[in-house]
Every structure is written in C-alpha cells, then in structure tokens.
Design a protein around this motif. Structure first.
Motif, PDB file in Angstrom:
ATOM      1  N   LEU A 117       7.533   8.750  16.207  1.00 40.43           N
ATOM      2  CA  LEU A 117       6.031   9.158  15.601  1.00 40.43           C
ATOM      3  C   LEU A 117       6.063   9.060  13.958  1.00 40.43           C
ATOM      4  O   LEU A 117       5.018   8.505  13.632  1.00 40.43           O
ATOM      5  CB  LEU A 117       5.366  10.583  16.024  1.00 40.43           C
ATOM      6  CG  LEU A 117       4.851  10.043  17.846  1.00 40.43           C
ATOM      7  CD1 LEU A 117       4.892  11.608  18.305  1.00 40.43           C
ATOM      8  CD2 LEU A 117       4.486   8.915  18.289  1.00 40.43           C
ATOM      9  N   THR A 118       7.160  10.120  13.794  1.00 44.78           N
ATOM     10  CA  THR A 118       6.633  10.694  11.429  1.00 44.78           C
ATOM     11  C   THR A 118       6.869   8.623  11.784  1.00 44.78           C
ATOM     12  O   THR A 118       5.930   8.807  10.375  1.00 44.78           O
ATOM     13  CB  THR A 118       7.839  11.273  11.515  1.00 44.78           C
ATOM     14  OG1 THR A 118       7.582  12.437  12.429  1.00 44.78           O
ATOM     15  CG2 THR A 118       7.634  11.218  10.163  1.00 44.78           C
ATOM     16  N   ASN A 119       7.520   8.119  11.627  1.00 45.12           N
ATOM     17  CA  ASN A 119       8.227   7.126  11.201  1.00 45.12           C
ATOM     18  C   ASN A 119       6.989   5.936  11.419  1.00 45.12           C
ATOM     19  O   ASN A 119       6.784   5.053  10.200  1.00 45.12           O
ATOM     20  CB  ASN A 119       9.381   6.229  11.633  1.00 45.12           C
ATOM     21  CG  ASN A 119      10.558   7.300  11.134  1.00 45.12           C
ATOM     22  OD1 ASN A 119      10.530   7.696  10.227  1.00 45.12           O
ATOM     23  ND2 ASN A 119      11.370   6.908  12.687  1.00 45.12           N
ATOM     24  N   SER A 120       6.577   6.207  12.428  1.00 46.58           N
ATOM     25  CA  SER A 120       5.775   4.974  12.488  1.00 46.58           C
ATOM     26  C   SER A 120       3.768   5.590  11.782  1.00 46.58           C
ATOM     27  O   SER A 120       3.360   4.880  11.224  1.00 46.58           O
ATOM     28  CB  SER A 120       4.785   4.635  14.174  1.00 46.58           C
ATOM     29  OG  SER A 120       3.184   4.667  14.735  1.00 46.58           O
ATOM     30  N   MET A 121       3.120   6.462  11.407  1.00 38.72           N
ATOM     31  CA  MET A 121       2.852   7.119  11.076  1.00 38.72           C
ATOM     32  C   MET A 121       2.913   6.899   9.150  1.00 38.72           C
ATOM     33  O   MET A 121       2.354   6.321   8.596  1.00 38.72           O
ATOM     34  CB  MET A 121       2.463   9.093  10.867  1.00 38.72           C
ATOM     35  CG  MET A 121       2.061   9.348  12.106  1.00 38.72           C
ATOM     36  SD  MET A 121       1.688  11.260  12.468  1.00 38.72           S
ATOM     37  CE  MET A 121       0.393  11.200  11.223  1.00 38.72           C
ATOM     38  N   LEU A 122       4.302   6.686   8.817  1.00 41.79           N
ATOM     39  CA  LEU A 122       4.756   6.509   7.368  1.00 41.79           C
ATOM     40  C   LEU A 122       4.667   5.546   7.522  1.00 41.79           C
ATOM     41  O   LEU A 122       3.682   4.387   5.913  1.00 41.79           O
ATOM     42  CB  LEU A 122       5.796   6.482   7.264  1.00 41.79           C
ATOM     43  CG  LEU A 122       6.358   8.611   7.445  1.00 41.79           C
ATOM     44  CD1 LEU A 122       7.998   8.627   6.801  1.00 41.79           C
ATOM     45  CD2 LEU A 122       5.762   8.721   5.896  1.00 41.79           C
ATOM     46  N   GLN A 123       5.045   4.726   7.961  1.00 37.23           N
ATOM     47  CA  GLN A 123       4.588   2.806   7.878  1.00 37.23           C
ATOM     48  C   GLN A 123       2.896   2.966   8.394  1.00 37.23           C
ATOM     49  O   GLN A 123       2.310   1.477   7.314  1.00 37.23           O
ATOM     50  CB  GLN A 123       5.111   1.646   9.159  1.00 37.23           C
ATOM     51  CG  GLN A 123       4.894   0.520   8.543  1.00 37.23           C
ATOM     52  CD  GLN A 123       5.419   0.516   7.930  1.00 37.23           C
ATOM     53  OE1 GLN A 123       6.784   0.601   7.322  1.00 37.23           O
ATOM     54  NE2 GLN A 123       5.192  -1.237   7.270  1.00 37.23           N
ATOM     55  N   LYS A 124       1.924   3.776   8.787  1.00 33.34           N
ATOM     56  CA  LYS A 124       0.645   2.930   8.828  1.00 33.34           C
ATOM     57  C   LYS A 124       0.172   3.436   7.661  1.00 33.34           C
ATOM     58  O   LYS A 124      -0.681   2.533   7.127  1.00 33.34           O
ATOM     59  CB  LYS A 124       0.279   3.724   9.937  1.00 33.34           C
ATOM     60  CG  LYS A 124      -1.009   3.227   9.746  1.00 33.34           C
ATOM     61  CD  LYS A 124      -1.391   1.631  10.773  1.00 33.34           C
ATOM     62  CE  LYS A 124      -2.702   1.565  11.224  1.00 33.34           C
ATOM     63  NZ  LYS A 124      -3.045   0.271  11.548  1.00 33.34           N
TER      64      LYS A 124
ATOM     65  N   GLN B 120      -2.216   2.065   2.139  1.00 37.00           N
ATOM     66  CA  GLN B 120      -1.754   2.058   0.372  1.00 37.00           C
ATOM     67  C   GLN B 120      -2.010   0.926  -0.071  1.00 37.00           C
ATOM     68  O   GLN B 120      -2.311   0.753  -0.706  1.00 37.00           O
ATOM     69  CB  GLN B 120      -0.997   2.618   0.449  1.00 37.00           C
ATOM     70  CG  GLN B 120      -1.034   3.674  -1.207  1.00 37.00           C
ATOM     71  CD  GLN B 120      -1.912   3.928  -1.397  1.00 37.00           C
ATOM     72  OE1 GLN B 120      -2.327   5.800  -1.184  1.00 37.00           O
ATOM     73  NE2 GLN B 120      -2.717   4.207  -2.746  1.00 37.00           N
ATOM     74  N   ILE B 121      -1.564   0.124   0.503  1.00 37.41           N
ATOM     75  CA  ILE B 121      -1.438  -0.932   0.175  1.00 37.41           C
ATOM     76  C   ILE B 121      -2.738  -2.135  -0.101  1.00 37.41           C
ATOM     77  O   ILE B 121      -2.908  -3.038  -0.566  1.00 37.41           O
ATOM     78  CB  ILE B 121      -0.619  -2.039   1.142  1.00 37.41           C
ATOM     79  CG1 ILE B 121       1.138  -2.021   0.402  1.00 37.41           C
ATOM     80  CG2 ILE B 121      -0.353  -3.490  -0.085  1.00 37.41           C
ATOM     81  CD1 ILE B 121       2.266  -2.374   1.503  1.00 37.41           C
ATOM     82  N   ALA B 122      -3.399  -1.928   1.303  1.00 36.08           N
ATOM     83  CA  ALA B 122      -4.499  -2.317   1.684  1.00 36.08           C
ATOM     84  C   ALA B 122      -5.709  -1.723   0.288  1.00 36.08           C
ATOM     85  O   ALA B 122      -6.598  -2.555   0.359  1.00 36.08           O
ATOM     86  CB  ALA B 122      -5.597  -1.906   3.272  1.00 36.08           C
ATOM     87  N   GLU B 123      -5.348  -0.913   0.514  1.00 39.48           N
ATOM     88  CA  GLU B 123      -6.617  -0.611  -0.793  1.00 39.48           C
ATOM     89  C   GLU B 123      -6.474  -0.669  -2.330  1.00 39.48           C
ATOM     90  O   GLU B 123      -7.570  -1.143  -2.647  1.00 39.48           O
ATOM     91  CB  GLU B 123      -6.314   1.384  -0.632  1.00 39.48           C
ATOM     92  CG  GLU B 123      -7.383   1.737  -1.723  1.00 39.48           C
ATOM     93  CD  GLU B 123      -7.058   3.351  -1.353  1.00 39.48           C
ATOM     94  OE1 GLU B 123      -6.880   4.184  -0.803  1.00 39.48           O
ATOM     95  OE2 GLU B 123      -7.949   4.288  -2.357  1.00 39.48           O
ATOM     96  N   ASN B 124      -4.518  -0.725  -2.527  1.00 36.96           N
ATOM     97  CA  ASN B 124      -4.105  -1.091  -4.349  1.00 36.96           C
ATOM     98  C   ASN B 124      -5.308  -2.826  -4.152  1.00 36.96           C
ATOM     99  O   ASN B 124      -5.745  -2.771  -5.559  1.00 36.96           O
ATOM    100  CB  ASN B 124      -3.346  -1.316  -4.282  1.00 36.96           C
ATOM    101  CG  ASN B 124      -2.738  -0.050  -4.448  1.00 36.96           C
ATOM    102  OD1 ASN B 124      -3.415   0.831  -4.819  1.00 36.96           O
ATOM    103  ND2 ASN B 124      -1.237   0.213  -4.108  1.00 36.96           N
ATOM    104  N   ILE B 125      -4.923  -3.727  -2.989  1.00 37.65           N
ATOM    105  CA  ILE B 125      -5.472  -4.408  -2.568  1.00 37.65           C
ATOM    106  C   ILE B 125      -7.376  -4.840  -2.731  1.00 37.65           C
ATOM    107  O   ILE B 125      -7.687  -6.005  -3.835  1.00 37.65           O
ATOM    108  CB  ILE B 125      -5.199  -5.470  -1.586  1.00 37.65           C
ATOM    109  CG1 ILE B 125      -4.205  -5.487  -1.412  1.00 37.65           C
ATOM    110  CG2 ILE B 125      -5.444  -6.621  -1.663  1.00 37.65           C
ATOM    111  CD1 ILE B 125      -3.482  -6.451   0.128  1.00 37.65           C
ATOM    112  N   SER B 126      -7.887  -4.075  -2.616  1.00 36.92           N
ATOM    113  CA  SER B 126      -9.267  -3.833  -2.649  1.00 36.92           C
ATOM    114  C   SER B 126      -9.653  -2.787  -4.246  1.00 36.92           C
ATOM    115  O   SER B 126     -10.613  -3.618  -4.717  1.00 36.92           O
ATOM    116  CB  SER B 126      -9.838  -3.112  -1.378  1.00 36.92           C
ATOM    117  OG  SER B 126      -9.472  -1.920  -2.216  1.00 36.92           O
ATOM    118  N   LEU B 127      -8.125  -2.629  -4.648  1.00 37.75           N
ATOM    119  CA  LEU B 127      -8.961  -2.275  -5.839  1.00 37.75           C
ATOM    120  C   LEU B 127      -8.336  -3.178  -7.532  1.00 37.75           C
ATOM    121  O   LEU B 127      -9.034  -2.276  -8.447  1.00 37.75           O
ATOM    122  CB  LEU B 127      -8.881  -0.586  -5.696  1.00 37.75           C
ATOM    123  CG  LEU B 127      -9.514   0.204  -5.040  1.00 37.75           C
ATOM    124  CD1 LEU B 127      -8.329   1.801  -5.652  1.00 37.75           C
ATOM    125  CD2 LEU B 127     -10.619   0.120  -5.370  1.00 37.75           C
TER     126      LEU B 127
END
Length: 508
Positions: free
Chosen positions: A334-341, A346-353
């Motif tokens: 669960l921890t690994n999944s949350m980190l990946q998400k 973060q990547i999507a936000e960087n793309i939008s900005l």
C-alpha cells in the motif's frame, strides 16, 4: 520495570501530542494578534474614508465657494456691495445659500462695522460684525478662517439649545492689498451631517466630528450637534494627524483624524464590549476546532492501541509459523502504491504548470503566482513581452522556424533573468515576467540586456533578425491582477507604437 504494550503506546501518543499543543499555543497568539491588527486597520480605514467624504470633500467645496464669493467683491467699492441696491450681490448670495447644503446665511461687512446680511434678520443698530467671534483679528489675504462654536444672534430652527453656530470667513482687500472688509457664511452643520446618515460603522461604532472645544458639530443624529461634547482628554490625545487610543474611563476604542483648517477632529468610537465580541467569536471557533482535534486524536490513539496490539499478535503468530493471512495486500504494498501515485500527480502538475515548447511557466502558473504575490502584498514589477513581426516569421519561414525563434527567446530569457525573476508563456508569442522586489533601474537594465542578446542573434537566413517589444509596469498597493496586466499591456502597446524593439516603462 515491566512495560506493557498499552503503556508504551499511550506514552508515545502523549509525546506526539506535545507538538500539537505547541502549535495550538502559537496559533492562539497568532489569531489574537491578527484579529487585533485587522480590527485596528479596518476601523482606521473606515474613519479615514468617512472623514474624507464628510469633512474633506465638503470643506474643499466650502473653500471654493467662499473664495469665489470673495473674489467677486471689489474691495475698492465695498460700499456698493453693502448697499441693498446692488442687484448682482442680491442674486449671488441668496443663490449660494439656497442652492447648497453648506450655508444658512451670509454677511458682508466693512471696517466701520457696516454690513449686509442674508437673510436680513439682524438689527443694524445693535450689531457690529467686527466684535463677532468669527471675524478674523488679522488681515491675511486669501486666508479662510473657520471659527470655533459661538452663540449666534439669529435663532437656529434646527437646534434651539444654545443656538450655537460655526462660520467661515474671508477678508476682502482692494487692488493695492489694503484690508477693506470681510465676507462670512454661517455653516448649516445639520444639513452637512446628512451624509453621515447613510454611513454604517461596523461593530455598532459611532462617527462624529468635533471642534477643538469638544463640541460635537457633525453627527448622524442631528440632536447631538452642539448639545453633547466629548471628553477634553480626547482632544489632548489626538496629537498626530491620525491614530487611535483607548479611553480607560469610557471603555472605548477611539480612532481619530485631525485637521488644522478647520480645526476639527473626526472620531470613530467603538466600545470595548464590541471589540471583545470580535475576539470571543474568533476564539470560540478556535477552541471548538481544538476540542474537535483532541477528540479525534483520542479516537486515533485508541485505534492505534488496538492496531498495535493486533500487529504484535500477528507477529507473534508468524514467528511461531502460523499463517494468519492469505491476502496479498500488505502495508508495504500500500505504501509503495501511494508513493507511485504521488509521483504521477506531481508529474501531471508539473506538466500543467510548464510550457512544453519553451520550458517557461504556463498561463495557469502565472495566474496562480500573481494572485499569491498580490494577496501577500509583496511589491513586484511586471513585464509584458511580445515578439516583433512574429506572424510574418511564421508566414515567411514556417511554423517550425517560428517555434525555434520562440524557444531561443525563452531560453535566453531564462539564462538572463531566472535568478531574480519568473518567466511565463502568456499566450502565443507573448511572454510575461514577474520581478519580485528589486529596483526599477536594475530590472530595466536586465531586460534591456536580454533584448540586445535577442536582437544580436545571427540566423542562418539572410535579412532575418529577431527582436521584441516590452512594457514594464510597477505594481501599486491595491491593484488587482487585471489592473496591473492592463497597465503593462498599455506600455507594451506604446513600445510597439514607438517603433518596436524597445522597452517602455513607468517607474512607480
């Protein structure tokens, strides 16, 4: 000493509560100071705005009218103005008195005590204007004199108590500067106070204007005028042009705006009870939130105790070779999944900005950043840049070349400015630059260095060169993002009109 699981978990949770309590204490003092500062700044602003509308604007109009009337009277022939046969003055004075809210009467007098009044309610044989309190005792040209409250010989229909009045007067001189007489107008303070009836002071506050002797001369309630007075200690404490103090005797917050001519003081008075209600409301919400957090914290602590107890039980069983779960989902997975998400977000936000072509910030990032810097009331400069003849470049050499030009201008801008400014692709070939802090001269210099770098670039195509025009605007406190953008756009347009390839700005 034997330490049980429950004791260990409880001790750990109590230790973890310490930062929360420290945070709550700091928040308490922050809220208290913030509420106090907001209260002071709000009432100060309201007092200034109300004083400006009710005193400054009206006094300015009064001065203009009195100066006009004084300039209309020929000092060399003042006798004819005192005469009842002078038709022009018979028209001007009634017109001024009846058509404005400022005056109840007027009087013109010479140095011998002869006078002419409107309305004509004063006995000539028993009245000498020179002896009246409003008559200036010094002969200064073009100087208006506002009297202290005095007892009027004419009855005041609005206020039968004492019949006090205030007059504004101005001396009359002849062509060689010799004093010849005086013109005075009696103020209608009841009608001047009508503007206050539409003003609502928050926290059940009261706005009033007083003379230096403590008499109330303007109030939303006409029955207060010349009837009640303020404590004289308030006059002594109002020593600066504006400010506030707390009257411990009346238990009131007193905000003031002081004037010299006229010698009036505008007060806004808020009771301490109303002031305390503001704090009580804020602290009630704060303590409710704290109580809710503590309840939630206690619930979490109880659940943690149960969870750790179960975890230890499962660990004990696994050590002894007992498979307690056949499910594949574990705490680690669960921890690994949350980190990946989180990485994907973060990547999507960087793309939008970040603009994919130029590497500059997007319009969305610009809107967010400029709102944040204005909300924090931080000074900044805004430059709006537009590539010159960009459409012609696209039409002549193609959009690929246009993209190369836009990338070059953007990258050279990042190299020149990225250490003290943030660049954004505002739209098309427009680039916006926000300079937080810094002087106008420094910013202009760095922008011009960037402009020269772009203009001096040698391209493969002959007779092909690049340049940009720039409008540089300085943000003023109170301006919205739209207003500073419009200001920068106008300066950019001026740069285009000036011949392009230049920077046009206004300092301050």
């Amino acid at each position: 000493m034997k330490v049980t699981t429950n004791k260990a978990v409880t001790t750990l949770m109590l230790i973890m509560l310490i930062p929360f309590l420290l945070f709550a204490t700091c928040t308490f003092f922050y809220i208290r100071n913030n509420v106090e500062e907001n209260f002071i700044s709000t009432i100060t602003r309201i007092n200034e705005n109300t004083a400006q509308g009710s005193v400054e604007h009206q006094v300015s109009e009064i001065k203009s009218i009195v100066q006009f009337l004084a300039s209309s009277i020929d000092g060399d022939n003042i006798d004819k103005y005192i005469s009842f046969k002078h038709d022009e003055i018979n028209t001007i004075i009634p017109s001024l008195v009846n058509s404005t809210v400022f005056f109840k009467g007027a009087i013109i007098s010479d140095l011998n005590g002869r006078f002419r009044s409107y309305p004509n309610m004063i006995e000539q044989s028993t009245y000498n204007p020179i002896d009246r309190p409003w008559y200036p005792k010094y002969g200064i040209k073009d100087e208006l004199y506002f009297s202290l409250p005095y007892i009027s010989v004419a009855k005041d229909v609005h206020n039968s108590e004492a019949n006090k009045s205030i007059a504004v007067s101005m001396n009359i001189f002849d062509n060689v500067g010799e004093l010849k007489g005086n013109v005075a107008l009696k103020l209608d303070l009841v009608r001047m106070s009508e503007i206050l009836q539409h003003k609502v002071i928050p926290y059940n506050g009261v706005f009033e204007v007083v003379a230096r002797d403590g008499s109330i001369i303007m109030h939303s309630d006409p029955s207060e005028i010349f009837i009640n007075t303020i404590p004289l200690s308030w006059i002594k404490k109002a020593i600066r042009p504006s400010g506030y103090f707390i009257d411990e005797n009346t238990k009131e917050y007193v905000f003031y705006r002081r004037y010299n001519n006229p010698g009036w003081i505008a007060f806004t008075v808020i009771s301490q009870d109303a002031h305390n209600e503001i704090f009580n409301a804020s602290f009630l919400l704060f303590f409710s939130a704290i109580a809710t957090c503590i309840v939630i914290y206690l619930i979490i602590m109880l659940l943690c105790r149960i969870y750790f107890k179960q975890l230890l039980h499962m660990l004990f069983m696994n050590i002894h070779g007992i498979d307690v779960s056949k499910e594949s989902t574990t705490l680690e997975s669960l921890t690994n999944s949350m980190l990946q998400k989180n990485k994907e977000i973060q990547i999507a936000e960087n793309i939008s900005l970040t603009d994919s072509l130029t590497g500059l910030g997007t319009r969305r990032k610009f809107d967010r950043d400029i709102e944040d810097i204005i909300e924090n009331n931080n000074s900044f400069h805004l430059a709006m840049i537009d590539l010159d003849n960009f459409k012609s470049i696209n039409d002549t050499y193609g959009h690929h070349t246009g993209d190369l030009v836009l990338k070059f201008v953007s990258q050279s801008g990042l190299e020149s400015l990225e250490h003290f400014a943030t660049l954004y692709r505002f739209g098309g070939e427009e680039i916006a630059v926000i300079f937080p802090g810094g002087s106008y001269a420094e910013i202009y210099y760095h922008l011009d260095q960037w402009r020269l770098k772009v203009n001096n670039r040698k391209w493969r195509e002959k007779q092909f060169y690049t340049s940009f025009s720039c409008g540089l605007a300085t943000w003023q406190a109170g301006e919205t993002p739209q207003q500073i953008l419009e200001k920068a756009d106008k300066l950019l347009y001026a740069a285009k009109q000036k011949g392009k390839n230049c920077i046009v700005g206004i300092e301050g």
